[in-house]
Design an enzyme around this catalytic site. Structure first.
Site, PDB file in Angstrom:
ATOM      1  N   ASN A 163       7.112   8.714  -9.113  1.00 23.93           N
ATOM      2  CA  ASN A 163       5.680   8.741  -8.803  1.00 23.93           C
ATOM      3  C   ASN A 163       4.764   8.210  -9.906  1.00 23.93           C
ATOM      4  O   ASN A 163       3.666   7.747  -9.613  1.00 23.93           O
ATOM      5  CB  ASN A 163       5.256  10.151  -8.355  1.00 23.93           C
ATOM      6  CG  ASN A 163       5.415  11.184  -9.438  1.00 23.93           C
ATOM      7  OD1 ASN A 163       6.201  11.008 -10.365  1.00 23.93           O
ATOM      8  ND2 ASN A 163       4.678  12.270  -9.336  1.00 23.93           N
ATOM      9  N   GLU A 259      10.344  18.565 -16.803  1.00 25.39           N
ATOM     10  CA  GLU A 259       9.134  18.743 -15.995  1.00 25.39           C
ATOM     11  C   GLU A 259       9.594  18.657 -14.550  1.00 25.39           C
ATOM     12  O   GLU A 259      10.074  17.602 -14.119  1.00 25.39           O
ATOM     13  CB  GLU A 259       8.147  17.612 -16.233  1.00 25.39           C
ATOM     14  CG  GLU A 259       7.772  17.378 -17.674  1.00 25.39           C
ATOM     15  CD  GLU A 259       6.897  16.155 -17.843  1.00 25.39           C
ATOM     16  OE1 GLU A 259       6.062  16.180 -18.742  1.00 25.39           O
ATOM     17  OE2 GLU A 259       7.050  15.168 -17.097  1.00 25.39           O
ATOM     18  N   CYS A 293       3.105  15.951  -9.140  1.00 26.55           N
ATOM     19  CA  CYS A 293       3.597  17.304  -9.440  1.00 26.55           C
ATOM     20  C   CYS A 293       2.447  18.276  -9.511  1.00 26.55           C
ATOM     21  O   CYS A 293       2.564  19.436  -9.133  1.00 26.55           O
ATOM     22  CB  CYS A 293       4.364  17.301 -10.753  1.00 26.55           C
ATOM     23  SG  CYS A 293       3.403  16.734 -12.146  1.00 26.55           S
ATOM     24  N   GLU A 387       7.327  22.679  -1.624  1.00 34.91           N
ATOM     25  CA  GLU A 387       6.540  21.558  -2.171  1.00 34.91           C
ATOM     26  C   GLU A 387       6.676  20.362  -1.230  1.00 34.91           C
ATOM     27  O   GLU A 387       7.757  19.768  -1.158  1.00 34.91           O
ATOM     28  CB  GLU A 387       7.096  21.194  -3.560  1.00 34.91           C
ATOM     29  CG  GLU A 387       6.371  20.039  -4.203  1.00 34.91           C
ATOM     30  CD  GLU A 387       7.054  19.538  -5.480  1.00 34.91           C
ATOM     31  OE1 GLU A 387       8.288  19.436  -5.524  1.00 34.91           O
ATOM     32  OE2 GLU A 387       6.317  19.220  -6.435  1.00 34.91           O
TER      33      GLU A 387
END
Ligand code: NAP
Ligand code: G3P
Length: 485
Positions: A163, A259, A293, A387
């Site tokens: 992304n 992350e 995120c 998510e």
């Protein structure tokens, strides 16, 4: 410029020990644009032998690179940042075609990355070691002094997601390099053209042979091999929790910086400025089609103001433009692939079936998911917890702040959260109780500015990123002790 990177028939090469190398196996992966399915380029599906060659090159280059003065390393980073910005048109074109990022966001990613790289060089020049005297510890006199210096780790494996293929690759590469490590970059397959262009930028800036190298190929095929390779000294990973957990479960004695996914909540209290909350929530939830995120992934709003907030949010969502990444003012572009759109669609279906009120959207065209807003989402719905990584936002109504905190903390994730209120005491009360890396007061969740600490707790990550913190994480302290007579 950018010569050697691409061979015939749009076949890309990898940077190995200072050379742009053709695939030895002749196996390639077609990188198709999410927008029209056309091939943008082909990247080598590297074999384990090829991957091994890359890691060995990085390992051999470490000793020399480690000893180059920081001011020399910094010069290379400054040059890389300048080249990145000089080539902004080429690079944003690749971002647009490879990951369907809209033009404005693509340009912003590149400019932000150039700033990141420069700030990394500036920061490293101002990180100092320390000396510690022994006499503060009981039983010791002043006869010992520890000279504490910062040392590189060795070979850093940087694995980036699709992304932010430029920013989240550079935010690993730049701090790793300035700390004296050599780097093997394994970009997301959909995003690897961006990753290879970025490596080219660093190479043009003067990174010596072997110091930065690239690996392309499917994570599902070469992932286990690369993360467990004995010459890898540090893994800096950004991506899904699922893959992060897999890496954590199969590696041993290798420090990890991770992350991972998130389910960031926007908590809206009764006294909030609802216009501010609505505009922030919509920008936070839907930009780059929710594939961030730090996107707002659920709203927890006090019942009394929920109708008014829902109305304001709906108004903004209806204004969002859906289209191709090259269209002016577009926010919603095709998702990265059909599989991702299928997953988002499942969550939408589940919420619909279980009785959530669809306020906007709920429409799909291939891998385009129209911006979707649900009200009255309840805890039995998947959308309350999972998510989506797509443009769908649930409103969950709560009776008070305690219920908001409870639901927020029941998530497996803990990346960021927002609290909208005019009462600073309430904001701090809630912030203190939230199990997340960062709480934003009266703003959407976001990573930047990039020198702030950025971390996820629970399933959202391990360790802390952010320019100074990333340099510190990818280096270690070494004590050399002077024993005085
Ligand atoms: P992903 O599917 O987990 O992939 C991330 C990277 O891991 C890619 O380079 C991928 O390569 C590689 N990979 C896949 N399987 C692997 C394996 N077995 N071993 C080693 N590497 C492997 O994630 P994504 O779809 O690119 O990104 C979306 C996810 O990333 C979301 O969950 C999002 O929340 C998270 N994310 C988190 C942050 C943060 O800062 N917390 C930032 C951005 C994104 P291939 O592409 O070849 O499979
Ligand atoms: O999802 C990746 C993360 O780095 C997003 O950054 O600044 O858009 O929150 P930002």
């Amino acid at each position: 410029m950018f010569s050697n990177l691409i061979g015939q028939e749009r076949k890309f090469r990898n940077l190995i020990n200072g050379q742009w190398c053709d695939s030895k196996s002749g196996n390639f992966i077609d990188i198709k644009s999410p927008t029209d399915g056309k091939i943008v380029g082909k990247v080598p599906a590297m074999t384990k032998d090829e991957v091994n060659e890359v890691i060995v090159a990085a390992q051999k280059a470490h000793n020399q690179w480690r000893d180059i003065p920081i001011n020399e390393k910094a010069k290379i980073l400054y040059k890389a940042a300048d080249i990145l910005q000089e080539r902004i048109n080429d690079l944003s074109d690749i971002l647009i075609r490879e990951i369907a990022k809209d033009k404005k966001s693509a340009e912003s990613e590149i400019n932000r990355t150039a700033d990141y790289i420069r700030f990394t060089a500036d920061t490293a020049k101002n990180i100092f070691g320390e000396t510690i005297a022994s006499d503060s510890f009981p039983g010791f006199d002043r006869s010992k002094i520890s000279v504490v210096t910062r040392e590189s780790m060795g070979v850093v494996l940087a694995i980036s997601p699709f992304n932010y293929p430029i920013n989240l690759s550079a935010s690993k590469i730049a701090p790793a390099l300035i700390a004296g490590n050599t780097v093997v970059l394994k970009p997301a397959t959909q995003g690897s053209l961006c990753g290879l262009y970025l490596a080219k930028v660093f190479e043009e800036a003067g990174i010596p042979a072997g110091v930065l190298n690239t690996v392309t190929g499917r994570g599902s095929e070469i992932g286990d091999y690369i993360v467990t390779h004995p010459e890898i000294d540090f893994i800096n990973f950004t991506g899904s929790t699922e893959i992060g957990m897999r890496i954590a479960s199969i590696t041993s004695m290798v420090p990890l910086l991770m992350e991972l996914g998130g389910k960031d909540a926007a908590i809206v209290l009764e006294d909030a400025d609802l216009d501010l909350a609505a505009s922030n929530i919509v920008a936070g939830a839907y930009s780059y089609s929710g594939q961030r995120c730090t996107a707002v992934k659920r709203i927890l709003v006090i019942d009394k103001v929920a109708d008014e907030l829902a109305e304001k949010i709906k108004k903004h969502v209806l204004e969002l433009k859906v289209g191709n990444p090259t269209d002016e003012g577009v926010t919603i572009t095709p998702l990265i692939d059909n599989k991702s759109a299928d997953f988002v669609w499942e969550l939408i279906d589940d919420a619909r079936e279980k009785g959530a009120h669809l306020l906007v959207g709920g429409k799909r065209d291939g891998n385009i998911i129209y911006p979707t807003l649900f009200d009255f989402v309840t805890e039995d719905m998947r959308l309350a917890w999972e998510e989506p990584f797509g443009p769908v936002l649930p409103i969950i109504r709560v009776k008070d702040k305690e219920e908001a905190i409870k639901i927020a903390n029941e998530s497996e994730y803990g990346l960021q959260a927002s609290v909208f209120t005019k009462n600073i005491d309430e904001a701090f009360y809630i912030a203190k109780k939230l199990e997340v890396g960062t709480v934003q007061i009266n703003n959407k969740p976001e990573r930047g500015p990039d020198h702030f600490p950025f971390s996820g707790v629970k399933a959202s990550g391990i360790g802390t990123q952010g320019i100074k913190y990333s340099i510190e994480a990818m280096s270690r302290l070494k004590g050399t002790i002077i024993n005085l007579k």
